[in-house]
Write a protein that holds these residues in place. Structure first.
Motif, PDB file in Angstrom:
ATOM      1  N   GLN A 177     -33.786  80.971  51.041  1.00 42.74           N
ATOM      2  CA  GLN A 177     -35.088  81.612  51.169  1.00 42.74           C
ATOM      3  C   GLN A 177     -35.617  82.137  49.845  1.00 42.74           C
ATOM      4  OE1 GLN A 177     -35.798  85.669  52.892  1.00 42.74           O
ATOM      5  NE2 GLN A 177     -36.618  84.524  54.629  1.00 42.74           N
ATOM      6  N   LYS A 178     -34.743  82.626  48.988  1.00 43.14           N
ATOM      7  CA  LYS A 178     -35.174  83.269  47.741  1.00 43.14           C
ATOM      8  C   LYS A 178     -36.044  82.354  46.883  1.00 43.14           C
ATOM      9  CE  LYS A 178     -35.387  86.208  44.328  1.00 43.14           C
ATOM     10  NZ  LYS A 178     -36.296  87.366  44.371  1.00 43.14           N
ATOM     11  N   PRO A 179     -35.622  81.139  46.539  1.00 41.70           N
ATOM     12  CA  PRO A 179     -36.503  80.286  45.723  1.00 41.70           C
ATOM     13  C   PRO A 179     -37.754  79.848  46.471  1.00 41.70           C
ATOM     14  CG  PRO A 179     -34.522  79.096  46.378  1.00 41.70           C
ATOM     15  CD  PRO A 179     -34.303  80.525  46.744  1.00 41.70           C
ATOM     16  N   THR A 180     -37.673  79.800  47.800  1.00 42.06           N
ATOM     17  CA  THR A 180     -38.838  79.405  48.596  1.00 42.06           C
ATOM     18  C   THR A 180     -39.977  80.403  48.441  1.00 42.06           C
ATOM     19  OG1 THR A 180     -37.386  78.345  50.217  1.00 42.06           O
ATOM     20  CG2 THR A 180     -39.614  78.851  50.940  1.00 42.06           C
ATOM     21  N   LEU A 181     -39.642  81.664  48.239  1.00 43.84           N
ATOM     22  CA  LEU A 181     -40.668  82.708  48.120  1.00 43.84           C
ATOM     23  C   LEU A 181     -41.473  82.596  46.833  1.00 43.84           C
ATOM     24  CD1 LEU A 181     -38.538  85.638  49.546  1.00 43.84           C
ATOM     25  CD2 LEU A 181     -40.675  84.790  50.517  1.00 43.84           C
ATOM     26  N   LYS A 182     -41.088  81.692  45.953  1.00 45.32           N
ATOM     27  CA  LYS A 182     -41.907  81.433  44.767  1.00 45.32           C
ATOM     28  C   LYS A 182     -43.124  80.584  45.114  1.00 45.32           C
ATOM     29  CE  LYS A 182     -37.933  81.508  41.594  1.00 45.32           C
ATOM     30  NZ  LYS A 182     -37.115  80.699  40.636  1.00 45.32           N
ATOM     31  N   GLN A 188     -45.749  83.813  55.437  1.00 45.54           N
ATOM     32  CA  GLN A 188     -45.653  82.379  55.708  1.00 45.54           C
ATOM     33  C   GLN A 188     -44.206  81.945  55.916  1.00 45.54           C
ATOM     34  OE1 GLN A 188     -47.568  80.922  52.159  1.00 45.54           O
ATOM     35  NE2 GLN A 188     -49.528  80.574  53.192  1.00 45.54           N
ATOM     36  N   VAL A 189     -43.325  82.415  55.045  1.00 36.98           N
ATOM     37  CA  VAL A 189     -41.912  82.042  55.144  1.00 36.98           C
ATOM     38  C   VAL A 189     -41.325  82.512  56.473  1.00 36.98           C
ATOM     39  CG1 VAL A 189     -39.615  82.456  54.174  1.00 36.98           C
ATOM     40  CG2 VAL A 189     -41.541  81.961  52.660  1.00 36.98           C
ATOM     41  N   THR A 190     -41.637  83.736  56.874  1.00 36.99           N
ATOM     42  CA  THR A 190     -41.097  84.280  58.108  1.00 36.99           C
ATOM     43  C   THR A 190     -41.683  83.586  59.327  1.00 36.99           C
ATOM     44  OG1 THR A 190     -40.891  86.427  57.016  1.00 36.99           O
ATOM     45  CG2 THR A 190     -40.681  86.406  59.399  1.00 36.99           C
ATOM     46  N   THR A 191     -42.986  83.369  59.339  1.00 39.40           N
ATOM     47  CA  THR A 191     -43.641  82.755  60.495  1.00 39.40           C
ATOM     48  C   THR A 191     -43.138  81.339  60.730  1.00 39.40           C
ATOM     49  OG1 THR A 191     -45.646  84.060  60.137  1.00 39.40           O
ATOM     50  CG2 THR A 191     -45.855  82.081  61.492  1.00 39.40           C
ATOM     51  N   PHE A 192     -43.177  80.522  59.711  1.00 34.56           N
ATOM     52  CA  PHE A 192     -42.781  79.124  59.894  1.00 34.56           C
ATOM     53  C   PHE A 192     -41.264  78.975  59.994  1.00 34.56           C
ATOM     54  CE2 PHE A 192     -47.086  78.799  58.166  1.00 34.56           C
ATOM     55  CZ  PHE A 192     -47.652  77.957  59.115  1.00 34.56           C
ATOM     56  N   SER A 243     -38.707  89.179  47.870  1.00 31.23           N
ATOM     57  CA  SER A 243     -39.647  88.596  46.906  1.00 31.23           C
ATOM     58  C   SER A 243     -39.885  89.521  45.725  1.00 31.23           C
ATOM     59  CB  SER A 243     -40.984  88.277  47.585  1.00 31.23           C
ATOM     60  OG  SER A 243     -41.666  89.461  47.962  1.00 31.23           O
ATOM     61  N   ARG A 244     -39.482  90.799  45.832  1.00 31.97           N
ATOM     62  CA  ARG A 244     -39.726  91.769  44.772  1.00 31.97           C
ATOM     63  C   ARG A 244     -38.451  92.317  44.139  1.00 31.97           C
ATOM     64  NH1 ARG A 244     -43.832  91.166  47.809  1.00 31.97           N
ATOM     65  NH2 ARG A 244     -45.948  91.720  47.147  1.00 31.97           N
ATOM     66  N   THR A 245     -37.302  91.763  44.518  1.00 32.46           N
ATOM     67  CA  THR A 245     -36.051  92.185  43.905  1.00 32.46           C
ATOM     68  C   THR A 245     -35.066  91.030  44.002  1.00 32.46           C
ATOM     69  OG1 THR A 245     -34.315  93.881  43.903  1.00 32.46           O
ATOM     70  CG2 THR A 245     -35.137  93.193  46.051  1.00 32.46           C
ATOM     71  N   THR A 246     -33.787  91.269  43.695  1.00 33.15           N
ATOM     72  CA  THR A 246     -32.798  90.205  43.721  1.00 33.15           C
ATOM     73  C   THR A 246     -32.116  90.129  45.075  1.00 33.15           C
ATOM     74  OG1 THR A 246     -30.984  91.633  42.982  1.00 33.15           O
ATOM     75  CG2 THR A 246     -32.329  90.580  41.279  1.00 33.15           C
ATOM     76  N   VAL A 247     -31.580  88.938  45.382  1.00 35.22           N
ATOM     77  CA  VAL A 247     -30.831  88.758  46.623  1.00 35.22           C
ATOM     78  C   VAL A 247     -29.613  89.673  46.651  1.00 35.22           C
ATOM     79  CG1 VAL A 247     -29.383  87.125  47.898  1.00 35.22           C
ATOM     80  CG2 VAL A 247     -31.618  86.403  47.061  1.00 35.22           C
ATOM     81  N   GLY A 248     -28.951  89.836  45.469  1.00 31.08           N
ATOM     82  CA  GLY A 248     -27.774  90.700  45.409  1.00 31.08           C
ATOM     83  C   GLY A 248     -28.084  92.125  45.790  1.00 31.08           C
TER      84      GLY A 248
END
Length: 326
Positions: A177-182, A188-192, A243-248
């Protein structure tokens, strides 16, 4: 400069607030799943939850004129949707038919360390020593949880394994998901993603229709709650924060989930994991904490003291990987 610092702090504050909403709602989902496990099968509950979430999210997306994601976002949306929204929910629902909510949350929260491992492999972030040490501690904790549940027969062990699989699906979904948010907005990511998960769960449609007609109203309302709040709202706030911070950093916020689940499980279900199970769960979380530890910061050396750069110490691959994973 002060304005830039202030804007960063505000952004971090909003990300933290969004993550806090996610943590509380996800903790409540373990209780709701456990409460209606006797009335809905794992697949039927996942499908019902995702259908409700998809309707709510689609309505919000249309109201906000969110539109469709860019073409580059679709592979990540579909993959994370099937794995995180679909496979994760079915496995977790199935696991909670065999173990209590607190135990399920303790096992599922090895997810952050799996995220770090996948990041090291797929994103080439490396495998720093603390990550491997944390993995060993978490693995020991999972073994302790498994041994503690063995008194309940093979059914409980199957529940632990299902929760571990759910953790794996969750970790892979977050990494995808992380790179997709670019390329797409959190909405959109959550809905689809929810729509993709619902489509993946369509084979359970017949079971859902049959069980809804027999289930008590309270169980159906809990399924609706799961769709609206821990899914539609919480996954959106999660995507916003990621989308505003790191996955870690986001993975680290989930440390609070098991604590809340154990408390809510005791409050609403009268269930508390045994002491050995709690010990194993704490080991799992300790392993995650070890893997996220940073090394001691090196003091800055003035440029002129370094010999103009020829003797400057460059950050090596191990240090870079550890910093990225943290």
């Amino acid at each position: 400069m002060d304005g830039d610092v202030g804007s960063v702090r505000r952004a971090n504050g909003r990300a933290l607030a969004a993550a806090s909403v996610t943590v509380v709602l996800w903790a409540s989902s373990f209780i709701a799943i456990r409460s209606c496990a006797a009335d809905f099968g794992p697949g039927a509950l996942a499908l019902g939850r995702l259908v409700v979430a998809s309707v709510v999210l689609s309505a919000l997306l249309l109201a906000r004129r969110g539109g469709f994601p860019a073409r580059e976002a679709w592979p990540g949306i579909l993959a994370s949707g099937v794995l995180w929204f679909g496979a994760y929910m079915v496995a977790l629902n199935w696991g909670e038919r065999h173990v209590d909510a607190g135990t399920a949350s303790l096992v599922v929260n090895v997810g952050p360390i799996l995220m770090a491992l996948l990041g090291g492999w797929l994103l080439k972030e490396g495998f720093p020593p603390k990550l491997m040490a944390g993995m060993a501690v978490s693995f020991a904790g999972a073994v302790v949880v498994g041994l503690s549940m063995s008194g309940g027969g093979t059914s409980s062990l199957v529940g632990v394994l299902l929760c571990l699989f759910a953790a794996l699906a969750y970790a892979v979904g977050v990494v995808l998901q992380k790179p997709t948010l670019k390329h797409a907005t959190p909405m959109q990511v959550t809905t689809f993603g929810a729509l993709a998960g619902a489509v993946a769960c369509l084979p359970f449609a017949g079971q859902l229709v049959s069980q809804v007609s027999r289930a008590p109203v309270s169980a159906t309302l809990q399924m609706v709650y799961l769709g609206v709040f821990p899914t539609a709202l919480a996954f959106t706030t999660w995507a916003y924060a990621v989308s505003r911070t790191t996955v870690g950093k986001m993975g680290a916020t989930t440390y609070a989930v098991p604590v809340l689940v154990v408390f809510l499980s005791w409050l609403f279900l009268g269930e508390i994991p045994g002491w050995l199970t709690l010990l194993g769960g704490l080991l799992c979380l300790s392993g995650v904490a070890v893997s996220r530890m940073r090394g001691k910061a090196q003091p800055r050396v003035p440029e002129d003291a370094r010999g103009g750069g020829a003797d400057a110490r460059a950050e090596g691959p191990a240090e870079s990987a550890q910093r990225t994973a943290g």
